[in-house]
Design a protein around this motif. Sequence first.
Motif, PDB file in Angstrom:
ATOM      1  N   LEU A  15      -5.035  11.803   4.142  1.00 38.21           N
ATOM      2  CA  LEU A  15      -4.197  12.798   4.805  1.00 38.21           C
ATOM      3  C   LEU A  15      -3.334  13.599   3.846  1.00 38.21           C
ATOM      4  CD1 LEU A  15      -3.093  10.615   7.859  1.00 38.21           C
ATOM      5  CD2 LEU A  15      -4.930  12.299   7.784  1.00 38.21           C
ATOM      6  N   GLY A  16      -2.879  12.989   2.764  1.00 39.60           N
ATOM      7  CA  GLY A  16      -2.182  13.737   1.725  1.00 39.60           C
ATOM      8  C   GLY A  16      -0.675  13.854   1.849  1.00 39.60           C
ATOM      9  N   THR A  17      -0.108  13.530   3.021  1.00 39.46           N
ATOM     10  CA  THR A  17       1.347  13.634   3.177  1.00 39.46           C
ATOM     11  C   THR A  17       1.883  12.395   3.880  1.00 39.46           C
ATOM     12  OG1 THR A  17       1.266  14.746   5.338  1.00 39.46           O
ATOM     13  CG2 THR A  17       1.185  16.152   3.377  1.00 39.46           C
ATOM     14  N   LEU A  18       3.138  12.042   3.538  1.00 40.96           N
ATOM     15  CA  LEU A  18       3.773  10.889   4.176  1.00 40.96           C
ATOM     16  C   LEU A  18       3.968  11.115   5.666  1.00 40.96           C
ATOM     17  CD1 LEU A  18       6.518   9.995   1.525  1.00 40.96           C
ATOM     18  CD2 LEU A  18       4.307   8.891   1.862  1.00 40.96           C
ATOM     19  N   SER A  19       4.300  12.349   6.044  1.00 42.30           N
ATOM     20  CA  SER A  19       4.545  12.647   7.459  1.00 42.30           C
ATOM     21  C   SER A  19       3.285  12.447   8.290  1.00 42.30           C
ATOM     22  CB  SER A  19       5.066  14.076   7.627  1.00 42.30           C
ATOM     23  OG  SER A  19       4.147  15.017   7.105  1.00 42.30           O
ATOM     24  N   ALA A  20       2.122  12.866   7.745  1.00 46.43           N
ATOM     25  CA  ALA A  20       0.866  12.706   8.484  1.00 46.43           C
ATOM     26  C   ALA A  20       0.505  11.236   8.631  1.00 46.43           C
ATOM     27  CB  ALA A  20      -0.250  13.461   7.769  1.00 46.43           C
ATOM     28  N   VAL A  21       0.737  10.460   7.572  1.00 52.31           N
ATOM     29  CA  VAL A  21       0.463   9.019   7.634  1.00 52.31           C
ATOM     30  C   VAL A  21       1.383   8.344   8.639  1.00 52.31           C
ATOM     31  CG1 VAL A  21       0.456   6.862   6.328  1.00 52.31           C
ATOM     32  CG2 VAL A  21      -0.395   8.964   5.274  1.00 52.31           C
ATOM     33  N   ALA A  22       2.669   8.710   8.597  1.00 51.80           N
ATOM     34  CA  ALA A  22       3.629   8.119   9.531  1.00 51.80           C
ATOM     35  C   ALA A  22       3.252   8.414  10.974  1.00 51.80           C
ATOM     36  CB  ALA A  22       5.028   8.660   9.224  1.00 51.80           C
ATOM     37  N   LYS A  23       2.820   9.650  11.220  1.00 55.41           N
ATOM     38  CA  LYS A  23       2.426  10.025  12.579  1.00 55.41           C
ATOM     39  C   LYS A  23       1.210   9.238  13.030  1.00 55.41           C
ATOM     40  CE  LYS A  23       1.168  14.063  15.372  1.00 55.41           C
ATOM     41  NZ  LYS A  23       0.931  15.550  15.365  1.00 55.41           N
ATOM     42  N   GLU A  24       0.232   9.102  12.153  1.00 57.62           N
ATOM     43  CA  GLU A  24      -0.986   8.370  12.514  1.00 57.62           C
ATOM     44  C   GLU A  24      -0.702   6.894  12.742  1.00 57.62           C
ATOM     45  OE1 GLU A  24      -4.461   7.184   9.702  1.00 57.62           O
ATOM     46  OE2 GLU A  24      -5.130   9.026  10.675  1.00 57.62           O
ATOM     47  N   ALA A  25       0.194   6.312  11.917  1.00 55.54           N
ATOM     48  CA  ALA A  25       0.462   4.875  12.001  1.00 55.54           C
ATOM     49  C   ALA A  25       1.527   4.525  13.035  1.00 55.54           C
ATOM     50  CB  ALA A  25       0.885   4.355  10.632  1.00 55.54           C
ATOM     51  N   GLY A  26       2.252   5.546  13.523  1.00 56.50           N
ATOM     52  CA  GLY A  26       3.297   5.285  14.508  1.00 56.50           C
ATOM     53  C   GLY A  26       4.538   4.662  13.914  1.00 56.50           C
ATOM     54  N   VAL A  27       4.830   5.003  12.640  1.00 54.61           N
ATOM     55  CA  VAL A  27       6.031   4.506  11.978  1.00 54.61           C
ATOM     56  C   VAL A  27       6.773   5.698  11.383  1.00 54.61           C
ATOM     57  CG1 VAL A  27       4.975   2.274  11.457  1.00 54.61           C
ATOM     58  CG2 VAL A  27       4.817   4.125   9.786  1.00 54.61           C
ATOM     59  N   ASP A  28       7.940   5.435  10.758  1.00 52.15           N
ATOM     60  CA  ASP A  28       8.653   6.547  10.127  1.00 52.15           C
ATOM     61  C   ASP A  28       8.227   6.688   8.668  1.00 52.15           C
ATOM     62  OD1 ASP A  28      10.174   4.706   8.533  1.00 52.15           O
ATOM     63  OD2 ASP A  28      11.509   4.392  10.252  1.00 52.15           O
ATOM     64  N   MET A  29       8.569   7.831   8.064  1.00 52.41           N
ATOM     65  CA  MET A  29       8.160   8.126   6.697  1.00 52.41           C
ATOM     66  C   MET A  29       8.738   7.142   5.694  1.00 52.41           C
ATOM     67  SD  MET A  29       8.379  12.303   6.761  1.00 52.41           S
ATOM     68  CE  MET A  29       8.412  12.363   4.969  1.00 52.41           C
ATOM     69  N   THR A  30       9.947   6.657   5.972  1.00 52.01           N
ATOM     70  CA  THR A  30      10.583   5.704   5.074  1.00 52.01           C
ATOM     71  C   THR A  30       9.754   4.430   4.950  1.00 52.01           C
ATOM     72  OG1 THR A  30      12.745   6.569   5.679  1.00 52.01           O
ATOM     73  CG2 THR A  30      12.691   4.422   4.600  1.00 52.01           C
ATOM     74  N   THR A  31       9.218   3.989   6.071  1.00 51.93           N
ATOM     75  CA  THR A  31       8.379   2.789   6.067  1.00 51.93           C
ATOM     76  C   THR A  31       7.135   2.992   5.217  1.00 51.93           C
ATOM     77  OG1 THR A  31       9.143   2.129   8.261  1.00 51.93           O
ATOM     78  CG2 THR A  31       7.046   1.206   7.508  1.00 51.93           C
ATOM     79  N   VAL A  32       6.497   4.151   5.381  1.00 49.93           N
ATOM     80  CA  VAL A  32       5.292   4.445   4.601  1.00 49.93           C
ATOM     81  C   VAL A  32       5.616   4.469   3.117  1.00 49.93           C
ATOM     82  CG1 VAL A  32       3.466   6.127   4.168  1.00 49.93           C
ATOM     83  CG2 VAL A  32       4.286   5.764   6.505  1.00 49.93           C
ATOM     84  N   SER A  33       6.706   5.167   2.750  1.00 46.72           N
ATOM     85  CA  SER A  33       7.095   5.264   1.345  1.00 46.72           C
ATOM     86  C   SER A  33       7.407   3.895   0.763  1.00 46.72           C
ATOM     87  CB  SER A  33       8.308   6.191   1.212  1.00 46.72           C
ATOM     88  OG  SER A  33       8.733   6.273  -0.131  1.00 46.72           O
ATOM     89  N   ARG A  34       8.116   3.074   1.523  1.00 47.21           N
ATOM     90  CA  ARG A  34       8.486   1.746   1.042  1.00 47.21           C
ATOM     91  C   ARG A  34       7.246   0.862   0.828  1.00 47.21           C
ATOM     92  NH1 ARG A  34      11.532   0.594   4.870  1.00 47.21           N
ATOM     93  NH2 ARG A  34      10.224  -0.846   6.047  1.00 47.21           N
ATOM     94  N   ARG A  35       6.306   0.922   1.764  1.00 49.60           N
ATOM     95  CA  ARG A  35       5.090   0.127   1.651  1.00 49.60           C
ATOM     96  C   ARG A  35       4.274   0.530   0.421  1.00 49.60           C
ATOM     97  NH1 ARG A  35       2.981  -2.634   6.071  1.00 49.60           N
ATOM     98  NH2 ARG A  35       4.687  -3.543   7.275  1.00 49.60           N
ATOM     99  N   LEU A  36       4.189   1.846   0.172  1.00 53.89           N
ATOM    100  CA  LEU A  36       3.404   2.314  -0.967  1.00 53.89           C
ATOM    101  C   LEU A  36       4.051   1.928  -2.288  1.00 53.89           C
ATOM    102  CD1 LEU A  36       2.311   5.785   0.409  1.00 53.89           C
ATOM    103  CD2 LEU A  36       0.810   3.864  -0.141  1.00 53.89           C
ATOM    104  N   LYS A  37       5.396   2.017  -2.353  1.00 55.40           N
ATOM    105  CA  LYS A  37       6.088   1.600  -3.571  1.00 55.40           C
ATOM    106  C   LYS A  37       5.896   0.110  -3.812  1.00 55.40           C
ATOM    107  CE  LYS A  37       9.647   5.215  -3.525  1.00 55.40           C
ATOM    108  NZ  LYS A  37      11.094   5.512  -3.330  1.00 55.40           N
ATOM    109  N   ALA A  38       5.913  -0.682  -2.743  1.00 55.47           N
ATOM    110  CA  ALA A  38       5.703  -2.123  -2.883  1.00 55.47           C
ATOM    111  C   ALA A  38       4.288  -2.409  -3.384  1.00 55.47           C
ATOM    112  CB  ALA A  38       5.946  -2.815  -1.538  1.00 55.47           C
ATOM    113  N   LEU A  39       3.340  -1.635  -2.903  1.00 51.46           N
ATOM    114  CA  LEU A  39       1.951  -1.837  -3.321  1.00 51.46           C
ATOM    115  C   LEU A  39       1.768  -1.462  -4.785  1.00 51.46           C
ATOM    116  CD1 LEU A  39      -0.825  -2.696  -2.366  1.00 51.46           C
ATOM    117  CD2 LEU A  39      -1.253  -0.351  -1.623  1.00 51.46           C
TER     118      LEU A  39
END
Length: 301
Positions: A15-39
Amino acid sequence: MNWNDLKYLLALSRLGTLSAVAKEAGVDMTTVSRRLKALESALGAQLFQRIDNRYVPTDALQQVLIRAEQVELEIGRLQSDLLGQNEDLRGRVRITSVHTFINSYLLQRLPDFYERYPDIELEVIADSSQLDLGRHEADLALRMGRPDQSSIVTRRMADLNYAVYGHEALVDHSQKIGDLPWILFEDRYHNLPEALWQQQHYPDVKARLFCNVGPAMLTAASNGLGVACLPCYMAEPVSELVALTEAFPLRALWLLMHPEKRNLARIRVFVDWLEQQLDSDTLLFQGPHLTPGDGHHNSAQ
């Protein structure tokens, strides 16, 4: 490594953007960013670069994306098995592809699928237009070129080799290929890969028939109307046709599906079945390998 973070990595690569991932996953952008940094921290590698406000996979990630997608698929299968979705092998699967693949390959093999899965209905749409999987106009699409839809799950299913074929009665092996009559695509399709290949390698041929679809070219060639550049999987089974050139790679078969559909049991078993069919027909897709004694490929321009 937290395996739950893998889905965020794959979603961002598509998808290329945090907002698109957050929308698809049903979470907020902060969660997506935090998960990726942890990975990234767990793996000790940078996974994405920011280019023009989009997240682009680094070279290191590009090298392992296909394996990551396979892991994602296996996890989905495991979840489906544990949930008992395999028991619900019924319903309809809507598949779209081009006339060439449907008529020359898929339909001939469907009796085997129905023998295994008698309660699954298949709706096959032979159409070169790009049906919108996002709007569920089709469940699966099989295309001859790499798709550019970032929100769609894609998988490379097979490489497609081509060769120049002609009717055995038409072919004089002492004659140059460029001097034989040809069957070409009509002008609207002059940018197709096979048309461009012909223009590059045999630019001055004389054509006496022009077609708009591959099956028509196959029928014409098998009736001795001329030689044509054809996919090997389509031409090799026709006993009247002989290959005049070595097989060469020109296209690939890609599978497309909407992310919401990939774990449905009826769709999963069809994809698995198709993959098995393609694997068993590897030699068919590879096409001919001519030896000097064959005499076919002595013909130059």
